[in-house]
Design an enzyme around this catalytic site. Structure first.
Site, PDB file in Angstrom:
ATOM      1  N   GLY A 185       0.870  -1.181   0.000  1.00 48.96           N
ATOM      2  CA  GLY A 185       0.000   0.000   0.000  1.00 48.96           C
ATOM      3  C   GLY A 185       0.900   1.222   0.000  1.00 48.96           C
ATOM      4  N   ALA A 186       0.615   2.155  -0.913  1.00 48.77           N
ATOM      5  CA  ALA A 186       1.573   3.246  -1.160  1.00 48.77           C
ATOM      6  C   ALA A 186       2.014   4.005   0.099  1.00 48.77           C
ATOM      7  CB  ALA A 186       0.986   4.198  -2.204  1.00 48.77           C
ATOM      8  N   ASP A 224      -1.517   4.826  -6.115  1.00 48.47           N
ATOM      9  CA  ASP A 224      -0.087   4.720  -5.833  1.00 48.47           C
ATOM     10  C   ASP A 224       0.702   5.898  -6.391  1.00 48.47           C
ATOM     11  OD1 ASP A 224      -1.323   1.902  -6.013  1.00 48.47           O
ATOM     12  OD2 ASP A 224       0.459   1.725  -4.751  1.00 48.47           O
ATOM     13  N   LYS A 241      -3.930  -0.109  -8.526  1.00 54.46           N
ATOM     14  CA  LYS A 241      -3.891  -1.550  -8.769  1.00 54.46           C
ATOM     15  C   LYS A 241      -4.564  -1.921 -10.089  1.00 54.46           C
ATOM     16  CE  LYS A 241      -2.308  -4.326  -7.111  1.00 54.46           C
ATOM     17  NZ  LYS A 241      -2.405  -5.054  -5.875  1.00 54.46           N
TER      18      LYS A 241
END
Ligand code: MRU
Length: 367
Positions: free
Chosen positions: A54-55, A243, A254
């Site tokens: 997860g960014a 992201d 994603k």
């Protein structure tokens, strides 16, 4: 968020004051396990293998990775090597580079003996800032949910989210899930369609797990179901994370997010993207042309892991021997398909103007 009643972040400093604790997200949803990381290599492995992912969480993890590297060697050379090693772990999420730059800026002009403390201080701030940002995103996104709820009294607001932009993708609360948790906690009827059921099942394994823990009604769907639901009026809005957002408002997230955006456009369903400002990359404009798209190992496509009826975790092959497999991890949704960007400074138009007006200090520096 709470785990077994105890407020828990996704990354923390251990009681010894220097080693770093994380949740091993690869064990979810079947087992809640934590890990203690004591060296740069541990953090590199954790990011690459997606024990942390997860960014925003990748950014926080990279910041602590720099701290661990500095504990071993605070020299300029070691800082450069650690930066390069961490930067190479995952190419798409820009929060990684942002956090590494923040740590370097914090330690660069310090004498060697002060560098470790300065790095830990900035890493802790990055984590606290992430939580505050997500709370602000939640408040802005909540208004969108409230508006829809007011138009359909007595009926739940149906949100579709893709992948995991939840508590597990950040330090706490989530980006796309922050408005959802706040709406639920306020007693607004809400139901979440959860996907990213391939390639990594982050929706099915992670988002479903954390929504369930918090008591938010949700339904896991196959990735290809979103368009059908939208055609039948079963989605009020789409809310996803990202992201990397470019200077012109293109959104990288994603793989499969772009198809959701196309379906949303065709069905007049609002498509919102929630993001903290460190996810904006003012150095790039055209997301499709310029954002590096991570390609991950073939085994994520050719095999699936799950729990057997007798409780064992097993991985099985689902693709014939010898078939070629491609595994693109992200795609880019052009700004024209995005209804709005939910940031800590409000809901913005997905455009150069929208981003520049809200974040002039970042836009001018081009980063
Ligand atoms: O490959 P992952 O699991 O790191 O990708 C996660 C996503 O795509 C999330 O939607 C994104 O990082 C947003 S995080 C708030």
């Amino acid at each position: 968020m709470k785990v077994d009643g105890k407020p828990t972040r996704t990354i923390w400093l251990e009681p010894d004051g220097w080693s770093v604790g994380i949740i091993d997200q690869t064990a979810l949803p079947h087992r809640f396990a934590t890990l203690r990381l004591t060296a740069l290599d541990d953090m590199v492995r954790a990011i690459k293998s997606m024990q942390v992912r997860g960014a925003p969480l990748i950014g926080a993890a990279a910041a602590y990775g720099m701290c661990l590297a500095l504990c071993a060697d605070p020299s300029d050379d070691a800082i450069e090597r650690a930066y390069a090693t961490l930067h190479a772990t995952r190419p798409t999420a820009i929060n990684l580079k942002w956090a590494l730059d923040e740590i370097v800026a914090a330690v660069r002009n310090q004498p060697r003996e002060a560098r470790v403390a300065a790095a830990y201080r900035r890493a802790a701030e990055i984590c606290d800032e992430d939580v505050a940002i997500n709370q602000a995103i939640g408040r802005h996104g909540l208004k969108l949910i409230e508006e829809i709820a007011a138009r359909k009294p007595g009926k739940p607001v149906n949100v579709l989210t893709h992948c995991n932009a939840g508590w597990l993708a950040v330090v706490d609360l989530g980006t796309a899930t922050a408005p959802i948790y706040m709406a639920h906690d306020k007693g607004i009827g809400i139901h979440v369609w959860v996907d990213e059921t391939r390639p990594r099942n982050q929706g099915a394994s992670l988002t479903a797990w954390e929504l369930g823990r918090h008591g938010v009604p949700h339904t896991v769907i196959a990735d290809n179901t979103g368009g059908h639901l939208m055609q039948h009026g079963m989605v009020d809005l789409v809310m996803v994370g990202t992201d990397r957002v470019t200077a012109q408002g293109d959104v990288c997230n994603k793989i499969g997010t772009y198809l959701k955006a196309l379906a949303a456009k065709d069905n007049n369903v609002p498509f919102y993207v929630a993001l903290p400002s460190p996810t904006i990359d003012f150095a790039v404009s055209d997301g499709v042309a310029e954002i590096p798209i991570e390609q991950r190992g073939a085994e994520e496509q050719s095999a699936m892991t799950g729990r057997t009826a007798d409780g064992r975790i097993e991985t099985v092959q689902i693709v014939p021997d010898g078939s070629a497999v491609a595994n693109y991890a992200f795609d880019v949704t052009p700004a024209r398909l995005v209804t709005g960007l939910i940031t800590e400074r409000g809901v913005l138009e997905a455009s150069r103007e929208g981003l520049k007006t809200a974040f002039p200090e970042r836009a001018e520096g081009g980063r």
